[in-house]
Design an enzyme around this catalytic site. Structure first.
Site, PDB file in Angstrom:
ATOM      1  N   GLN A 275       0.814  -1.217   0.000  1.00 41.64           N
ATOM      2  CA  GLN A 275       0.000   0.000   0.000  1.00 41.64           C
ATOM      3  C   GLN A 275       0.846   1.264   0.000  1.00 41.64           C
ATOM      4  OE1 GLN A 275      -1.635  -1.093   3.978  1.00 41.64           O
ATOM      5  NE2 GLN A 275      -1.331   1.070   4.500  1.00 41.64           N
ATOM      6  N   CYS A 281      -5.186   0.460   3.661  1.00 41.29           N
ATOM      7  CA  CYS A 281      -5.268  -0.964   3.991  1.00 41.29           C
ATOM      8  C   CYS A 281      -6.668  -1.508   3.783  1.00 41.29           C
ATOM      9  CB  CYS A 281      -4.814  -1.196   5.425  1.00 41.29           C
ATOM     10  SG  CYS A 281      -5.758  -0.294   6.672  1.00 41.29           S
ATOM     11  N   HIS A 417      -6.226  -1.473  11.652  1.00 42.60           N
ATOM     12  CA  HIS A 417      -5.578  -1.953  10.423  1.00 42.60           C
ATOM     13  C   HIS A 417      -6.416  -3.078   9.822  1.00 42.60           C
ATOM     14  CE1 HIS A 417      -2.496  -2.616   7.514  1.00 42.60           C
ATOM     15  NE2 HIS A 417      -2.090  -3.760   8.006  1.00 42.60           N
TER      16      HIS A 417
END
Length: 470
Positions: A275, A281, A417
């Site tokens: 990324q 993410c 995340h």
């Protein structure tokens, strides 16, 4: 004499820094700049007072002495923000006239010097204010000399200090070479060295507190502060539960979970992507899930475009974070996804360039999975890789093995995340989730993170979802 010797050490270190890193001849600047440094505290600091009280309590709980001891003098104290607040305190601890059944705050010290039996103690305390939890990381005490000589807990000689610093600088040089790190100025190099130094110590503390088989240490993120790492690579929107879009609950798996499963072995998982310096993410997690779903329904594993979501998903915030639930809806509204080869990843927000005639995959809807890990495992084995989110507390310095942080440090409600569950199993009896990350193949185990399975570690069960392709 001691100060003069230490000054010579500083000069030696400045020379070492220049020779090891080849960064110029200017020796007038301090080796480590103020950013990222520990903050010196006054005795009146409320947080320090709380930490001192905690240190006294833990000291007396572990002591076999008849009388209580308490802090008679604060020699030095500092704090540093490290996923909470880490206090490093050096104090004198002296005998009181009270036995252990007494209240410490009402106890007076012995007036006779020989009965004070003072010790010099170093305490390191990790305080998590938002959880009202403190942990004693280190306690080291030794008797105070009574001859008038100063006694300290740190007996590091100047030679040893230089030796340890040379080792640190060697590690930093190797780190810069391995990860192709280039800093524009001497000041920036000094700052990154200081951050690197602190991160080496933080990784060691995480290592000492881990319950699994993970190895933590130097990674490509070791020159970033916690704030820099979080703002660049993580996704704060995931923990904002009020933003979550309600999703239909997935039907339970028809069969119970097999002992282990890995979709990499069945052709449903693309190579690890990166990324970059963008908090996207959420897009990689969702795209990985859809790639697996499309493969299972159509027999073709395509590499689909994350950049399309970064540019065209008006419900999310591109590199500043997003939610899988929004991403599924955005893909439905757009009409599908282009191939990555047609809409390549740039790692920054751009004008939407979606072309409907280039659609290579589509979804019909999306579902939310159960929060029971056994049911998630059964559903995954039957239906494909799963989009999930977790608290990335231990991920910055993860190298390999099965990570298992204490819950107090990896709050399951503070997820930040998004990743992809591709399988599960166990290593030498330790159950794990196999997690495809989006930080490149030079992270963790060839781009993968392995997390303990069975105790909802780091909130891995809280946001499991999948697209539906009919």
């Amino acid at each position: 004499m001691a100060m003069g010797c230490r000054a010579l050490v500083c000069v030696a270190l400045a020379a070492i820094l220049s020779s090891v890193l080849g960064l110029g001849e200017d020796m007038d600047r301090p080796m480590f700049g103020p950013p990222g440094s520990a903050i010196q505290l006054r005795e009146t600091d409320p947080g320090l007072r709380k930490a001192l009280q905690f240190a006294q309590e833990r000291y007396n709980l572990g002591s076999n002495a008849m009388h209580l001891r308490k802090v008679s003098k604060v020699i030095s104290a500092n704090k540093q923000v490290v996923k909470g607040i880490r206090y490093t305190i050096t104090v004198e601890m002296s005998n009181t006239q009270c036995k252990k059944s007494s209240m410490l705050r009402t106890c007076d010290f012995y007036p006779e010097l020989q009965q004070l039996k003072t010790e010099i103690c170093l305490f390191e305390i990790w305080d998590i204010p938002w959880q009202a939890k403190s942990t004693l990381l280190k306690q080291k005490c030794q008797p105070k000399a009574v001859s008038g000589k100063t006694t300290t807990v740190d007996n590091t000689s100047p030679d040893q200090f230089v030796e340890e610093s040379v080792e640190l600088l060697g590690l930093f040089k190797d780190f810069m070479v391995k990860y192709n790190k280039v800093y524009n100025t001497q000041e920036e190099t000094d700052r990154r060295l200081q951050i690197f130094h602190e991160n080496v110590k933080i990784a060691a503390r995480i290592q000492s507190l881990d319950q699994g088989s993970a190895e933590y240490g130097i990674t490509k993120f070791s020159d970033l502060t916690e704030d820099e790492f979080r703002s660049t690579y993580l996704n704060p929107l995931l923990s904002q539960w009020t933003l979550q879009r309600p999703m239909k609950l997935a039907s339970s798996a028809r069969n119970s979970a097999p002992e282990s499963w890995d979709w990499r072995e069945h052709g449903a998982v693309n190579p690890v992507k990166n990324q970059g310096m963008c908090g996207s993410c959420w897009a990689f997690s969702v795209i990985g899930n859809i790639e697996g779903q499309w493969f299972l329904k159509n027999g073709t594993l395509e590499s689909l475009s994350e950049q399309e979501l970064v540019d065209c998903d008006g419900l999310d915030q591109a590199c500043r974070g997003g939610l899988p639930s929004n991403a599924y809806e955005a893909i439905e509204n757009l009409g599908g996804l282009e191939l990555e080869s047609d809409y390549s990843y740039s790692g920054r927000k751009q004008k939407c360039d979606f072309t409907s005639r280039k659609v290579a995959a589509y979804i019909n809807s999306s579902v939310e999975l159960s929060k029971d890990e056994n049911e998630i495992a059964a559903w995954l084995a039957e239906n494909g890789p799963v989009s999930v989110a977790l608290n990335a507390f231990a991920m910055q310095f993860y190298r390999r093995g099965v990570s298992h942080p204490f819950k107090i440090f990896c709050n399951p409600w503070m997820i930040d995340h998004a990743v992809l569950l591709v399988g599960y199993g166990d290593r030498k009896g330790v159950p794990f989730w196999a997690i495809k990350n989006s930080w490149g193949e030079d992270y963790g185990e060839q781009g993968y993170y392995y997390l303990y399975r069975g105790s909802n570690t780091c909130g891995i069960n809280r946001m499991a979802s999948s697209a539906v392709v009919n």
